[in-house]
Scaffold this active site. Structure first.
Site, mmCIF file in Angstrom:
data_model
loop_
_atom_site.group_PDB
_atom_site.id
_atom_site.type_symbol
_atom_site.label_atom_id
_atom_site.label_comp_id
_atom_site.label_asym_id
_atom_site.label_seq_id
_atom_site.Cartn_x
_atom_site.Cartn_y
_atom_site.Cartn_z
ATOM 1 N N SER A 183 -27.985 -92.484 96.365
ATOM 2 C CA SER A 183 -26.961 -91.453 96.561
ATOM 3 C C SER A 183 -25.548 -91.998 96.709
ATOM 4 O O SER A 183 -24.597 -91.240 96.652
ATOM 5 C CB SER A 183 -27.320 -90.603 97.776
ATOM 6 O OG SER A 183 -27.316 -91.418 98.926
ATOM 7 N N HIS A 211 -32.431 -86.557 94.726
ATOM 8 C CA HIS A 211 -31.163 -86.446 93.986
ATOM 9 C C HIS A 211 -31.381 -86.433 92.473
ATOM 10 O O HIS A 211 -30.411 -86.313 91.723
ATOM 11 C CB HIS A 211 -30.224 -87.606 94.334
ATOM 12 C CG HIS A 211 -29.492 -87.435 95.621
ATOM 13 N ND1 HIS A 211 -28.458 -86.541 95.787
ATOM 14 C CD2 HIS A 211 -29.664 -88.039 96.826
ATOM 15 C CE1 HIS A 211 -28.016 -86.614 97.019
ATOM 16 N NE2 HIS A 211 -28.736 -87.507 97.675
ATOM 17 N N LYS A 242 -31.434 -79.351 97.454
ATOM 18 C CA LYS A 242 -30.352 -79.868 96.608
ATOM 19 C C LYS A 242 -30.318 -79.046 95.306
ATOM 20 O O LYS A 242 -30.041 -77.852 95.354
ATOM 21 C CB LYS A 242 -30.530 -81.371 96.399
ATOM 22 C CG LYS A 242 -30.317 -82.130 97.719
ATOM 23 C CD LYS A 242 -30.298 -83.641 97.584
ATOM 24 C CE LYS A 242 -29.865 -84.289 98.888
ATOM 25 N NZ LYS A 242 -30.921 -85.022 99.580
HETATM 26 C C1 LIG Z 1 -31.490 -85.339 100.902
HETATM 27 C C2 LIG Z 1 -32.564 -86.329 100.852
HETATM 28 C C3 LIG Z 1 -33.708 -86.195 101.654
HETATM 29 C C4 LIG Z 1 -33.826 -85.122 102.703
HETATM 30 O O1 LIG Z 1 -34.072 -83.882 102.135
HETATM 31 P P1 LIG Z 1 -34.127 -82.604 103.105
HETATM 32 O O2 LIG Z 1 -35.006 -81.654 102.377
HETATM 33 O O3 LIG Z 1 -32.726 -82.140 103.270
HETATM 34 O O4 LIG Z 1 -34.721 -83.065 104.388
HETATM 35 C C5 LIG Z 1 -34.725 -87.106 101.479
HETATM 36 N N1 LIG Z 1 -34.632 -88.112 100.587
HETATM 37 C C6 LIG Z 1 -33.538 -88.283 99.819
HETATM 38 C C7 LIG Z 1 -33.492 -89.414 98.842
HETATM 39 C C8 LIG Z 1 -32.469 -87.399 99.937
HETATM 40 O O5 LIG Z 1 -31.387 -87.591 99.199
#
Ligand SMILES: *Cc1c(COP(=O)(O)O)cnc(C)c1O
Length: 396
Positions: A183, A211, A242
């Protein structure tokens, strides 16, 4: 009793603030989107949400959620195995498996929980987890909860991964775990090479598609689409928070027996509430929409290419990206904060990152592109970057 602890917390908080690390929240009063309205009534263009496909305010998802509110009510008030499983939950699990070409899916309240609950039920102290150094915090925490022997390899460094795999031959089962997209840089894990090494050294693979799902690959099926490995990876995890609508929820999808074991033993699944039926219903709709048309992925991909090309032409130093994350490199921590603040004054929301979130001397501004952006939004963002970049001497 509280006096000493209060004094301690006050000092710690003051230290966080004086180090410039105190996190303030921006209050939004409109739906999430390319353009948002703030509490003080001003509008801003949002380039720091994970709303990659612009689905956070999609009318079809809202309609599906509303309908489920009527038919299934507001909440489940139970964990899955007691009485927290509706037809909508089962339907979403099947849809996610269809989307990724996997055998079965298990839903969680968040991907943080999916990652927190995936290792401990599957692996013991006889086994090995080989983890990329830049993996998400939830993977790191999940690994901590498991007794398996831990190996770490430098980010996307295949020579180092091979070395760790050789060392891990001492254990019974081996699981390589990686983020699909990292990220901070926007780079994609080299899954083709990881898969080759996994085959050579008898290891399984887990990819966190948080992502990358909806973003990477021509039809947004994630890194397994990008590398032609659909159905070949044992475990995928991901989020509904996301690209997949931005509400709440996570999942693990993959081999049937693995998912079955997680339903029996995964603690965040057994001891935490089911997602609301409306979120499951909107999730089903989301997969149906993505299967009917590739419009949103195409728009996201062309927006990203447009933005990166124009920013480079303007003279900015952009990290090579294979996702919708675009790192504008500034290298100086203070500059990254000043520039982000000035961009906010121009009505552009972006985030400046510096050590320890990124390596020392690698400060940057992260821009996240969305299908919710129109070309005029992208142009405004590039113009603001150019203006502020010249003011601050980033551009000559
Ligand atoms: C955003 C993210 C998470 C967490 O996701 P949530 O559903 O918001 O808990 C886990 N792993 C990665 C790689 C992320 O970018």
């Amino acid at each position: 009793m509280y006096n000493n602890f209060q004094a301690y917390l006050k000092k710690e908080l003051a230290d966080i603030e004086s180090a410039g690390l105190y996190k303030n929240e921006r209050i939004i009063v409109s739906p999430q989107g390319g353009e948002i309205t703030l509490k003080n009534g001003t509008k801003a263009l949002n380039f720091c949400a994970n709303n990659y496909l612009g689905l956070a305010n999609n009318p079809q998802l809202i309609a599906a959620a509303k309908e489920a509110l009527e038919t299934h009510g507001y909440g489940m008030a139970s964990v899955r195995f007691i009485c927290g499983c509706s037809d909508l939950h089962k339907a979403l699990e099947a849809k996610i498996a269809e989307f990724f070409g996997t055998e079965d899916t298990i839903l969680y309240a968040a991907c943080f929980d999916a990652n927190g609950g995936v290792f401990e039920p599957l692996l013991t102290d006889q086994d090995a987890i080989i983890s990329d150094a830049l993996n998400h915090a939830s993977i790191i925490d999940g690994v901590r909860l498991c007794k398996a022997v831990r190996y770490r390899y430098a980010n996307a460094d295949m020579a180092d991964l091979e070395k760790q795999l050789q060392a891990a031959q001492a254990q019974r089962f081996r699981l390589i775990v990686t983020d699909g997209v990292f990220s901070m840089d926007g780079n994609v894990a080299p899954l083709d090479k990881i898969y080759e090494l996994a085959s050579k050294y008898d290891a399984m693979v887990m990819v966190d598609e948080s992502h990358s799902a909806g973003v990477v690959g021509r039809t947004g099926r994630g890194v397994t689409e990008q590398y032609n490995l659909r159905g070949k990876i044992e475990i995928l995890t991901g989020t509904l928070g996301k690209a997949f609508g931005g509400a709440i929820g996570g999942f693990t999808t993959g081999k049937k027996e693995i998912i079955d074991m997680l339903r029996q033993r995964s603690r965040p699944y057994l001891f935490s509430n089911s997602i609301p039926p409306m979120v499951a219903a909107a999730g089903v709709k989301m997969v149906e929409m993505m299967s009917a048309t590739n419009e949103l992925q195409d728009k996201l991909h062309s927006n990203t290419e447009y933005f990166v090309t124009k920013m480079k032409a303007a003279g900015f130093d952009i990290k090579p990206t294979q996702s919708a994350i675009c790192a504008v490199m500034l290298y100086d921590a203070k500059l990254s904060q000043t520039m982000a603040a000035k961009l906010q004054e121009e009505g552009i929301f972006v985030t400046g990152f510096y050590y320890p979130v990124v390596p020392k001397g690698q400060a940057r501004i992260r821009v996240q592109i969305s299908a919710a952006h129109e070309v005029e939004h992208l142009d405004k963002c590039i113009a603001a970057f150019t203006k502020v970049g010249k003011e601050l001497g980033v551009l000559k």
